[in-house]
Design an enzyme around this catalytic site. Sequence first.
Site, mmCIF file in Angstrom:
data_model
loop_
_atom_site.group_PDB
_atom_site.id
_atom_site.type_symbol
_atom_site.label_atom_id
_atom_site.label_comp_id
_atom_site.label_asym_id
_atom_site.label_seq_id
_atom_site.Cartn_x
_atom_site.Cartn_y
_atom_site.Cartn_z
ATOM 1 N N LYS A 80 -2.231 -23.211 24.099
ATOM 2 C CA LYS A 80 -0.941 -22.892 24.224
ATOM 3 C C LYS A 80 -0.028 -21.551 24.465
ATOM 4 O O LYS A 80 0.706 -21.594 24.954
ATOM 5 C CB LYS A 80 -0.333 -23.760 22.765
ATOM 6 C CG LYS A 80 -0.554 -25.252 22.952
ATOM 7 C CD LYS A 80 0.517 -26.125 22.178
ATOM 8 C CE LYS A 80 0.235 -27.560 22.417
ATOM 9 N NZ LYS A 80 -0.679 -28.148 22.057
ATOM 10 N N SER A 132 -9.836 -27.478 24.829
ATOM 11 C CA SER A 132 -8.384 -27.064 24.817
ATOM 12 C C SER A 132 -8.264 -26.440 23.321
ATOM 13 O O SER A 132 -7.386 -25.302 23.305
ATOM 14 C CB SER A 132 -7.550 -28.187 25.098
ATOM 15 O OG SER A 132 -7.681 -29.196 23.933
ATOM 16 N N GLU A 161 10.572 -27.598 19.674
ATOM 17 C CA GLU A 161 9.934 -28.733 18.719
ATOM 18 C C GLU A 161 8.446 -28.481 18.413
ATOM 19 O O GLU A 161 7.795 -27.903 19.212
ATOM 20 C CB GLU A 161 10.236 -29.975 19.281
ATOM 21 C CG GLU A 161 9.175 -30.584 20.475
ATOM 22 C CD GLU A 161 9.067 -29.622 21.713
ATOM 23 O OE1 GLU A 161 10.197 -29.041 22.172
ATOM 24 O OE2 GLU A 161 8.073 -29.718 22.319
HETATM 25 C C1 LIG Z 1 -1.250 -29.415 22.113
HETATM 26 C C2 LIG Z 1 -2.711 -29.621 22.261
HETATM 27 C C3 LIG Z 1 -3.027 -30.623 23.322
HETATM 28 C C4 LIG Z 1 -2.210 -31.490 24.054
HETATM 29 O O1 LIG Z 1 -1.292 -31.085 24.987
HETATM 30 P P1 LIG Z 1 -1.388 -30.740 26.553
HETATM 31 O O2 LIG Z 1 -0.253 -30.410 27.012
HETATM 32 O O3 LIG Z 1 -1.669 -32.413 26.832
HETATM 33 O O4 LIG Z 1 -2.581 -30.050 26.878
HETATM 34 C C5 LIG Z 1 -4.469 -30.570 23.686
HETATM 35 N N1 LIG Z 1 -5.172 -29.860 22.677
HETATM 36 C C6 LIG Z 1 -4.808 -28.942 21.898
HETATM 37 C C7 LIG Z 1 -5.876 -28.200 21.118
HETATM 38 C C8 LIG Z 1 -3.425 -28.725 21.501
HETATM 39 O O5 LIG Z 1 -3.247 -27.699 20.807
#
Ligand SMILES: *Cc1c(COP(=O)(O)O)cnc(C)c1O
Length: 403
Positions: free
Chosen positions: A93, A382, A115
């Site tokens: 993020k 992610s 948000e």
């Molecule tokens: C917020 C988040 C997501 C989901 O958000 P996307 O916009 O779909 O990438 C996925 N993995 C993690 C670790 C997150 O913090």
Amino acid sequence: MSYLESHPDENGYFGRFGGAYIPPVLEQPFADITKAYAELKNSPKFIEDLKYVRKHYQGRPTPISYAKNLTEHCGGAKIYLKREDLNHTGAHKLNHCMAEVILAKHLGKTKVIAETGAGQHGVALATAAAYFGLECEIHMGEVDIIKEHPNVVRMKILGAKVIPVSHGLKTLKEAVDSAFESYIAQVDHAIYCIGSVVGPHPFPLMVRDFQSIVGHESKEQFFEHEDSLPDAVVACVGGGSNSIGIFSAFIDDKEVDLYGVEPMGRGEALGDHAASLTYGEEGIMHGFNSIMLKDDKGEPAPVHSIGSGIDYPSVGPEHAYLSSIGRTKVAVCSDDEAVEAFYTLSQHEGIIPALESAHAVSYAMKLAKTLGKDKTILVNLSGRGDKDIDFVVENYPIPNAKF
Ligand SMILES: *Cc1c(COP(=O)(O)O)cnc(C)c1O
């Protein structure tokens, strides 16, 4: 022209998805943001500033790790992990938050508003605001404030103001509504910083461009490992920012299969999952046209996923488009499968994944078993799972626990 240069069109449409469905008071501010971004994206200073923070603060480039033990465990295609869990704050993020805050400063804004659901976007934005010296206001449903207590504390320590939202289901959708209202009242000195490739144009475009660093690095790094493109790229899809980030570098490479994995939650009934592309229909929510899950009144349906960050009843318009033309494939993963992958990755590779990312790992494990040993799969990991450990061990016993 490459896919990325030609999408979206000048009004922010990917095919028929996207656009900006906003109240008249926001038309000028959004036009200003669009104009500022068009200037900034080609500005050498902006590119330099972003490169600097990514390298010296955020920890980029993040590596690609070969998951040798997991590969042997599955007995098929080789599995590689793009390590977005190693970013400062523990997820992808910050890739868009740092850039959004630089944009805010360029526009002369003194405050960022957003948000948050699980609190991950709130923490990342509060971090970026602290670094660049801006005020930060985060709207969060009261239910999520209780559930995600550590992230609420983090945001407060970082100097952000957390505003509890007490209407409706008191979760993410209400938090978005509340943040928008607050933004309208402070539009002269504040900017709304969206947490994914969603919302009105130009946010799906900007956030995609900011996240494209993940794909860009991956392509080069994957060549170092295998001297080829991966056969498949797998990522979880909530709003869709981490997935579009890694997909972006491979969209023109038709031989690479791109899999977006949606949360199947507890099952197929409406309210038990958040698989928007799998079960949704076309509709407008939060200022953009996409594929969404609706209740019988046509309103956004309640959703569920064990991964709070992918628990959203719509999806970024670019994902709606790419799946409608068949360029991406949509897969699903249930809560239980995600937890199984969470433990498997932890115990075979020493990496505790976020529950969101575990959805992608789970599908990659399934896919690997169906492909030959000469094939390769690249998974976007992610985020890291520290935020999820208490919840997981309280609800699902640790396999092979030794104590
Ligand atoms: C917020 C988040 C997501 C989901 O958000 P996307 O916009 O779909 O990438 C996925 N993995 C993690 C670790 C997150 O913090």
